[in-house]
Enzyme design. Sequence first.
Site, PDB file in Angstrom:
ATOM      1  CB  CYS A   1      50.831  45.125  42.465  1.00 38.74           C
ATOM      2  SG  CYS A   1      49.811  46.467  43.084  1.00 38.74           S
TER       3      CYS A   1
ATOM      4  CG  HIS B   1      45.954  45.699  42.431  1.00 39.99           C
ATOM      5  ND1 HIS B   1      47.228  45.299  42.121  1.00 39.99           N
ATOM      6  CD2 HIS B   1      45.183  45.275  41.406  1.00 39.99           C
ATOM      7  CE1 HIS B   1      47.236  44.664  40.965  1.00 39.99           C
ATOM      8  NE2 HIS B   1      45.995  44.643  40.509  1.00 39.99           N
TER       9      HIS B   1
END
Length: 195
Positions: free
Chosen positions: A77, A127
Site C-alpha cells: 500500500c 496512508h
Amino acid sequence: SALVPIMRRFSIVFCFLLLLPGCKPETPPNILFIFTDDHSPRAISAYGSVINQTPNIDRIADEGMLFEHCLVTNSICAPSRATILTGKYNHLNGQITNAERFDGSQQTFPKLLQTAGYETAMIGKWHLKSDPTGFDYWRALIGQGPYYNPPIGSPEDTTRIEGYTTDIITDIALDWLREGRDADKPFLLMYQHKA
C-alpha cells in the site's frame, strides 16, 4: 527551374507561420486520478471482467485513459502510493514498507502540476503517515481509516464524519469539484478510496 520547388516549400511554411498567432494553445486537461485499494482488474468490466459489470468505470475508461501496459513497482500500500507520487523506486523515495513516514519534501507530480498552474486536491486514503504535500486542498483518512464513521484529517483539524467511508469520500470529492475548486484553472484530483 530548380528554384520553383524551394519557393513552394517556402510559401507553405510562410503561410503556416502567418496562421500561428491566431491559434489558441490547447487547454490543459483536467486529471481525475481514481485510486482503489486492493482492486484486481478482474473486478472491472473495462478490463474484460465477466464477474462484475462496471458501466461508469467503463465510460471513464472509454472517454479517458485505460492503463493496459503497466509495471507495478511495489504492490504494498504505502510504497505503491509513494512510487506513484514520486515516480521513483522505493529504495530512492524512502518508503520501503508501510512502517516508514513518507518524506513529503521530495518532488512529486502534484507539485509539478501546481508549478504548471494546476489546482491540486487529494481526497481519501493517504496512508503515508505524513500530511499530504503538493495539494491546494486535501482531506485524508487517518491511517488506513475504518469503513464506517471515519476521522478525516485536513490542514485545519481532524473531524469524525458519520457514515460509510466510500460515500463520505465521494461526497467530499463531488463537493470540491462542484464548489471548492477554481473553475478557471485545470485540476488534478486524486480521488483515493479505502474500499
